[in-house]
Design a protein around this motif. Structure first.
Motif, PDB file in Angstrom:
ATOM      1  N   THR A   4      44.062  44.947  39.631  1.00  0.00           N
ATOM      2  CA  THR A   4      43.188  46.032  39.171  1.00  0.00           C
ATOM      3  C   THR A   4      41.835  45.436  39.343  1.00  0.00           C
ATOM      4  OG1 THR A   4      43.451  45.360  36.755  1.00  0.00           O
ATOM      5  CG2 THR A   4      44.494  47.286  37.697  1.00  0.00           C
ATOM      6  N   GLN A   5      41.458  43.942  39.039  1.00  0.00           N
ATOM      7  CA  GLN A   5      40.335  43.265  39.409  1.00  0.00           C
ATOM      8  C   GLN A   5      40.181  43.085  40.840  1.00  0.00           C
ATOM      9  OE1 GLN A   5      39.716  39.579  37.396  1.00  0.00           O
ATOM     10  NE2 GLN A   5      38.275  38.763  38.701  1.00  0.00           N
ATOM     11  N   LEU A   6      41.121  42.850  41.650  1.00  0.00           N
ATOM     12  CA  LEU A   6      40.977  42.649  42.845  1.00  0.00           C
ATOM     13  C   LEU A   6      40.732  44.268  43.764  1.00  0.00           C
ATOM     14  CD1 LEU A   6      43.934  40.548  43.817  1.00  0.00           C
ATOM     15  CD2 LEU A   6      41.484  39.944  43.353  1.00  0.00           C
ATOM     16  N   ASP A   7      41.163  45.215  43.049  1.00  0.00           N
ATOM     17  CA  ASP A   7      40.724  46.504  43.559  1.00  0.00           C
ATOM     18  C   ASP A   7      39.280  46.701  43.750  1.00  0.00           C
ATOM     19  OD1 ASP A   7      43.365  47.001  43.824  1.00  0.00           O
ATOM     20  OD2 ASP A   7      43.703  48.347  42.161  1.00  0.00           O
ATOM     21  N   ILE A   8      38.570  46.095  42.694  1.00  0.00           N
ATOM     22  CA  ILE A   8      37.245  46.153  42.706  1.00  0.00           C
ATOM     23  C   ILE A   8      36.551  45.936  44.002  1.00  0.00           C
ATOM     24  CG2 ILE A   8      35.030  45.621  41.425  1.00  0.00           C
ATOM     25  CD1 ILE A   8      36.765  45.350  38.926  1.00  0.00           C
ATOM     26  N   THR A   9      37.062  45.063  44.758  1.00  0.00           N
ATOM     27  CA  THR A   9      36.552  44.178  45.992  1.00  0.00           C
ATOM     28  C   THR A   9      37.070  44.907  47.306  1.00  0.00           C
ATOM     29  OG1 THR A   9      36.624  42.284  44.430  1.00  0.00           O
ATOM     30  CG2 THR A   9      35.858  42.183  46.756  1.00  0.00           C
ATOM     31  N   ASN A  10      37.935  46.102  46.959  1.00  0.00           N
ATOM     32  CA  ASN A  10      38.540  46.468  48.337  1.00  0.00           C
ATOM     33  C   ASN A  10      37.782  46.827  49.505  1.00  0.00           C
ATOM     34  OD1 ASN A  10      41.133  45.614  47.780  1.00  0.00           O
ATOM     35  ND2 ASN A  10      41.804  47.852  47.068  1.00  0.00           N
ATOM     36  N   GLY A  11      36.594  47.201  49.243  1.00  0.00           N
ATOM     37  CA  GLY A  11      35.710  47.679  50.108  1.00  0.00           C
ATOM     38  C   GLY A  11      35.224  46.416  51.305  1.00  0.00           C
ATOM     39  N   ILE A  12      35.566  45.113  50.822  1.00  0.00           N
ATOM     40  CA  ILE A  12      35.270  44.213  51.763  1.00  0.00           C
ATOM     41  C   ILE A  12      36.066  44.317  52.888  1.00  0.00           C
ATOM     42  CG2 ILE A  12      36.843  42.248  50.970  1.00  0.00           C
ATOM     43  CD1 ILE A  12      34.555  40.351  51.163  1.00  0.00           C
ATOM     44  N   LEU A  13      37.266  44.862  52.704  1.00  0.00           N
ATOM     45  CA  LEU A  13      38.413  44.877  53.944  1.00  0.00           C
ATOM     46  C   LEU A  13      37.607  45.728  55.057  1.00  0.00           C
ATOM     47  CD1 LEU A  13      41.621  45.061  51.660  1.00  0.00           C
ATOM     48  CD2 LEU A  13      40.851  43.117  52.897  1.00  0.00           C
ATOM     49  N   ASP A  14      36.836  46.386  54.697  1.00  0.00           N
ATOM     50  CA  ASP A  14      36.260  47.652  55.762  1.00  0.00           C
ATOM     51  C   ASP A  14      34.579  47.112  56.051  1.00  0.00           C
ATOM     52  OD1 ASP A  14      38.795  48.889  55.981  1.00  0.00           O
ATOM     53  OD2 ASP A  14      38.079  49.813  54.078  1.00  0.00           O
TER      54      ASP A  14
END
Lengths: 423, 423
Positions: free
Chosen positions: A43-53
């Protein structure tokens, strides 16, 4: 409940009976929880998922094609981002791969094989020693162990390593070549080095002219409750004429993704030139697309700070559970003391002497894996067998609640066992 | 035009005059072309841009979150992809970061510092030597030079290193610890090791029990004109009971992006266990998201082969220009010989003795940067000063056409200068 260390044998035996029943209840639940490592939760990593795009294109500010070979020490915009974030000139920064641990290991290897600034390689100087403020980070100590570098325990105070102790050792023993430091929200105690400590490290008289401070600022922008200020080690070292003493490390492992972040190393320009001489033999360059992805996602230092506030909000409830459970269950028992960190990834607890191993073992039998007792000391040997590192970040809030309740039962059970043995 | 080496002084002087005029014409064009490194062109990289969007999610086949810490030696699906591609069991593969050069450097460092399979570390064995088939890859040689490992030139034949020469040396000198090999489409000659050569390398008697073959299969799936078969070095070594002798390296630097590919190392299971013992101290794991990106993009080994056909189609016109220009301009002059590689990234040309440096210098003055003369030999010293590495991949077809024409003028001018000096 009063301080347990003053209870009578009968009272303790009663307590033990109750505790063993409670413990058996946990055993029957077949738990499988992991509090062993400083891993972020999904859930913490999800906060940063935008970096993948975030990588909209692959051309850098100066027109370089980041897909291709080249740029040994990192993209200028990546250096600029971290320069602004950490207050270090870009000329003193080398951007690495996904792991600052790797940069530390390689730095130690270079010192061992090539030496530094004209001094004999450490492998040719006979036995070499390193100072290890403890409890500390097991992976730091493992690097020394791998190279056969003898480790000396240094006690920690609330302001960082015991500097009287450090100064006394380094000024007379030229075989002591360096010290491991996690200066902000230290692993595992969450201690922040005071201005005085930073100053003394930068200024202290060292017998070894090739002495190096491994300054692992792993949690440099990682507050949970409160942003603590760290004095500028480079500024202090430069004032003292000791700027070559500092090897500074940082990474985004706990800012973006642990498996796919960006690391950096910083040092004096003289050291940077020396390191690059070998680095250019080791690689043509690190992953520039990931550097660019990171820059495009955060845009600037303020972007990282803003992001870290979101991560802190995610972590705070977990730290609350740990600290509240410890206070409620162990607060007045006299069986344990612990730190209340303002940030970082850990809480460190000290049991009664000789109880850490048993506590960890009891938790393990009930399905809760903790960091191994002793792991926070060189050679995995905690001289008093008291220290346990609690890593609250990976489990969910519900798992953590359960795990911490069980953990406190284990601390009590091991503590009562010890008191009864001595009664 | 007949063979220039048989011309009279007058004829040569006339030629020189013409050549100098032509050369001056190039000078006035203020060219700025780079044929120095084996870098893909932007248009070649564009073919692979789809990989940037290939990461549809971050959960691996076995349920691991690739964003997080862990998986020291690479994702199972990444191992599987390269296992199928290269015919190496997954148990013998470690996936690295973005650079196979880095894996080679680190491997050499480990041998130097820790030794292998119970033998003394190389740093404690006194002077250590390495065999360097030449012309070869300058960055291999630079690793030896950085560590003070003495390099011995080994002549190349059309089947690989001169094996009579190699066998004679390694069987009597225990300080010779290894050999650099680029077995397929070698850098710079494009030579493919014959089955016989592979067999002899795997079987040869070596005095050093800790002898290692650094098998850099950099162009393992990189045909340009024709797919050549390489014998299985692991199979041959295993049959001979010498499986610990092989360190195998590979990367996708010239399959996907040079700056952001995936590297791997393969070795016997005994060697892999030994390497992982140190690797686990050096890092928690390499970038798994990039491994996953690579797997998702190619899907399987056939996907990579299909992709390499597209890259070959992009490279073929460039190799055509190099080979056609050389043939047309130098074919019957007797001033140069060159290789006609079936794949890889380079063409190697030999000038008359003592003419390589001058040729490269002339090209540089006219704005065309070539790989430095001598760079393809240990210590940058080409004993006969004849070898020049041509790297046709980076310039555009138009640039390359111009650069190759100028290059041939430079070869001729340097050749005529030499012939006149001796006339």
């Amino acid at each position: 409940m009063h301080n347990w260390t003053t209870l009578s044998k009968n009272e303790l035996e009663e307590l033990r009976e109750q505790l063993e029943k409670t413990y058996a209840g946990y055993i029957s639940q077949n738990l499988k929880l992991d509090m062993s490592r400083g891993k972020p939760a999904g859930t913490q990593l999800d906060i940063t998922n935008g970096i993948l795009d975030a990588l909209d294109n692959y051309i850098t500010e100066d027109g370089t094609d980041a897909r291709n070979y080249g740029v040994l020490d990192g993209l200028p915009e990546a250096k600029k981002l971290f320069s602004d974030l950490l207050g270090i000139p870009t000329s003193q920064i080398i951007i690495g791969g996904n792991s600052s641990l790797n940069l530390m290991y390689d730095s130690m290897m270079r010192l061992y094989v090539f030496g530094t600034q004209g001094h004999l390689p450490w492998c040719k100087q006979g036995p070499v020693k390193f100072l290890c403020p403890s409890p500390g980070y097991d992976r730091h100590f493992a690097i020394c162990e791998d190279l056969g570098i003898e480790m000396l325990n240094v006690p920690m105070t609330e302001e960082g390593p015991d500097m009287d102790f450090v100064e006394e050792l380094v000024k007379k023993d030229a075989s002591i070549k360096g010290i491991w430091c996690v200066p902000l929200y230290s692993n595992p105690q969450g201690i922040c080095y005071s201005e005085e400590t930073v100053k003394r490290l930068a200024n202290m008289e060292v017998a070894a002219p090739d002495f190096r401070i491994f300054w692992d600022n792993a949690y440099g922008v990682h507050p949970v409750y409160k942003e603590e200020k760290l004095a500028d080690i480079f500024e202090a070292a430069e004032k003292a004429g000791n700027e070559d003493r500092i090897y500074y490390f940082f990474s985004t492992s706990k800012i973006t993704f642990p498996g796919a972040g960006v690391s950096l190393m910083a040092a004096s320009t003289k050291n940077i030139a020396e390191i690059k001489k070998h680095l250019t033999i080791q690689t043509i360059g690190h992953d520039k697309l990931n550097q660019l992805r990171t820059v495009r996602y955060f845009k600037d230092a303020a972007g990282i700070h803003h992001h870290m506030e979101k991560l802190a909000a995610e972590l705070r409830p977990k730290f609350d559970i740990v600290l509240e459970t410890l206070e409620r269950e162990l607060g007045d028992t006299g069986l344990a003391t612990w730190t209340k960190p303002m940030g970082g990834y850990f809480v460190a607890l000290d049991t009664l002497e000789g109880c850490a191993k048993e506590t960890v073992e009891l938790a393990k039998k009930a399905g809760v894996v903790l960091t191994g007792a002793g792991a926070t000391y060189p050679y995995g040997k905690d001289p008093k067998d008291t220290n346990i590192r609690l890593a609250p970040t990976y489990p969910t809030v519900d798992e953590l609640t359960l795990a911490m309740e069980l953990f406190c039962v284990c601390v009590k059970l091991a503590g009562v066992n010890k008191l009864l043995k001595e009664a």
